[in-house]
Enzyme design. Structure first.
Site, PDB file in Angstrom:
ATOM      1  N   ASP A  51       0.844  -1.206   0.000  1.00  0.00           N
ATOM      2  CA  ASP A  51       0.000   0.000   0.000  1.00  0.00           C
ATOM      3  C   ASP A  51       0.877   1.253   0.000  1.00  0.00           C
ATOM      4  O   ASP A  51       0.371   2.370  -0.048  1.00  0.00           O
ATOM      5  CB  ASP A  51      -1.016  -0.013   1.151  1.00  0.00           C
ATOM      6  CG  ASP A  51      -0.379  -0.063   2.518  1.00  0.00           C
ATOM      7  OD1 ASP A  51       0.870  -0.125   2.608  1.00  0.00           O
ATOM      8  OD2 ASP A  51      -1.127  -0.052   3.524  1.00  0.00           O
ATOM      9  N   GLU A 120      -1.321  -5.389   8.920  1.00  0.00           N
ATOM     10  CA  GLU A 120      -0.567  -4.677   9.953  1.00  0.00           C
ATOM     11  C   GLU A 120      -1.279  -4.783  11.299  1.00  0.00           C
ATOM     12  O   GLU A 120      -2.508  -4.708  11.349  1.00  0.00           O
ATOM     13  CB  GLU A 120      -0.450  -3.186   9.588  1.00  0.00           C
ATOM     14  CG  GLU A 120       0.332  -2.920   8.330  1.00  0.00           C
ATOM     15  CD  GLU A 120       0.485  -1.426   8.033  1.00  0.00           C
ATOM     16  OE1 GLU A 120       0.134  -0.584   8.896  1.00  0.00           O
ATOM     17  OE2 GLU A 120       0.964  -1.100   6.941  1.00  0.00           O
ATOM     18  N   GLU A 187       9.193  -3.661  10.885  1.00  0.00           N
ATOM     19  CA  GLU A 187       9.585  -2.376  10.293  1.00  0.00           C
ATOM     20  C   GLU A 187      10.106  -1.433  11.372  1.00  0.00           C
ATOM     21  O   GLU A 187       9.451  -1.242  12.403  1.00  0.00           O
ATOM     22  CB  GLU A 187       8.384  -1.733   9.551  1.00  0.00           C
ATOM     23  CG  GLU A 187       8.733  -0.377   8.948  1.00  0.00           C
ATOM     24  CD  GLU A 187       7.747   0.122   7.894  1.00  0.00           C
ATOM     25  OE1 GLU A 187       6.844  -0.643   7.476  1.00  0.00           O
ATOM     26  OE2 GLU A 187       7.896   1.293   7.483  1.00  0.00           O
TER      27      GLU A 187
HETATM   28  O1  KIV Z   1       3.569  -1.093   1.609  1.00  0.00           O
HETATM   29  C1  KIV Z   1       4.762  -1.357   1.671  1.00  0.00           C
HETATM   30  O2  KIV Z   1       5.545  -1.101   0.752  1.00  0.00           O
HETATM   31  C2  KIV Z   1       5.261  -1.997   2.884  1.00  0.00           C
HETATM   32  C3  KIV Z   1       6.746  -2.115   3.019  1.00  0.00           C
HETATM   33  C4  KIV Z   1       7.336  -0.826   3.415  1.00  0.00           C
HETATM   34  C5  KIV Z   1       7.131  -3.186   3.956  1.00  0.00           C
HETATM   35  O3  KIV Z   1       4.511  -2.368   3.725  1.00  0.00           O
END
Ligand code: KIV
Length: 271
Positions: A51, A120, A187
């Site tokens: 995203d 998440e 992260e």
């Molecule tokens: O959306 C994304 O690109 C991510 C990465 C930063 C892990 O979640």
């Protein structure tokens, strides 16, 4: 487009095998077909249709505006270009705010060609990870800095530096594995905490801004190519294009650097 690599499809089983052999693997984001093809040909194991497209493609200042329909559109483009990489699709903001919604949207992503989905959150996503895993959908649980919660967190800060957060993150990681998560993504986490979580879990752990000890590394492809949308790219970003003659070479350099343990170096790591 003709395939330049004869690799078989990367699966959850092959990622587990790499972990068991202490071999590193690579992940990169992609949002469209041609880049997915180049990434897959370069030998990158996992493509994330992230995203982050809200920021690097759509120009928003967060990932929150991305919708399911937009994610599916980009996923379908990536699927067309992919050769052998495992395709992980992000579940956008609020697309899994209830169990029913999460189940319905994860199904849509899998039916659009994803091999796994990413959500998440901490303890609260255990139930969803379990529901999806039991129904055959591999889940990557994303903890640490979770950009969809940026308005609660208050900024893009390193997570887990204080003892309470450190212990909570270890507990969450273990709970998510027990619930059935197939992978974990960390992260912006200090190196020692990422190392501790990686060594305590049997599932593959992917890091971004989490030091060199995780099983896999991930980067946003725009960051790797030195065209980050941020004025000052975060510490964990490396511009591989500055050392390469083409986009394909830059991606191959990233792949080799991760797999040989050169990247991330100390200068890209939070302690
Ligand atoms: O959306 C994304 O690109 C991510 C990465 C930063 C892990 O979640």
């Amino acid at each position: 487009m003709s395939s330049q690599n004869n690799k078989s499809l990367t699966t959850i089983a092959s990622l587990n095998k790499l972990k068991s052999e202490s071999k590193k693997f690579t992940c990169l984001t992609a949002y469209e077909s041609t880049m997915a093809s180049v990434i897959s040909d370069a030998g990158i194991d996992v493509i994330l249709v992230g995203d982050s497209l809200g920021m690097v493609v759509q120009g928003h200042d967060s990932t929150l505006p991305v919708t399911m329909d937009q994610l599916i559109y980009h996923l379908e483009c990536v699927v067309k270009g992919n050769k052998s990489s495992h395709i992980m699709a992000d579940m956008p903001f609020m697309s899994y705010s209830t169990d029913d919604l999460g189940f319905e949207n994860a199904t849509k992503l899998m039916q659009s060609g994803a091999h796994s989905i990413k959500i998440e959150g901490g303890e609260w996503i255990c139930k969803m990870a379990n529901t999806l895993a039991e129904r055959g959908i591999p889940v990557c649980a994303h903890i640490g800095l979770t950009p969809q919660a940026i308005n609660r967190i208050g900024g893009y800060f390193v997570q887990g530096r204080d003892t309470d957060k450190h212990d909570l993150m270890i507990a969450e990681a273990k709970a998510l594995e027990s619930a059935g998560a197939a992978m974990l993504l960390l992260e912006c986490v200090p190196d020692a905490l990422a190392e501790s979580i990686t060594s305590q879990l049997n599932i593959p752990v992917i890091g971004i801004g989490a030091g060199a000890k995780t099983d896999g590394q991930i980067m946003v492809v725009h960051d790797l190519l030195g065209i980050s949308c941020l004025e000052k790219p975060p510490k964990f970003v490396k511009d591989f294009m500055s050392e390469a003659g083409s986009i394909k070479e830059a991606i191959q350099l990233y792949d080799i650097s991760v797999k040989s343990g050169i990247f991330p170096a100390e200068e890209h790591t939070f302690f």
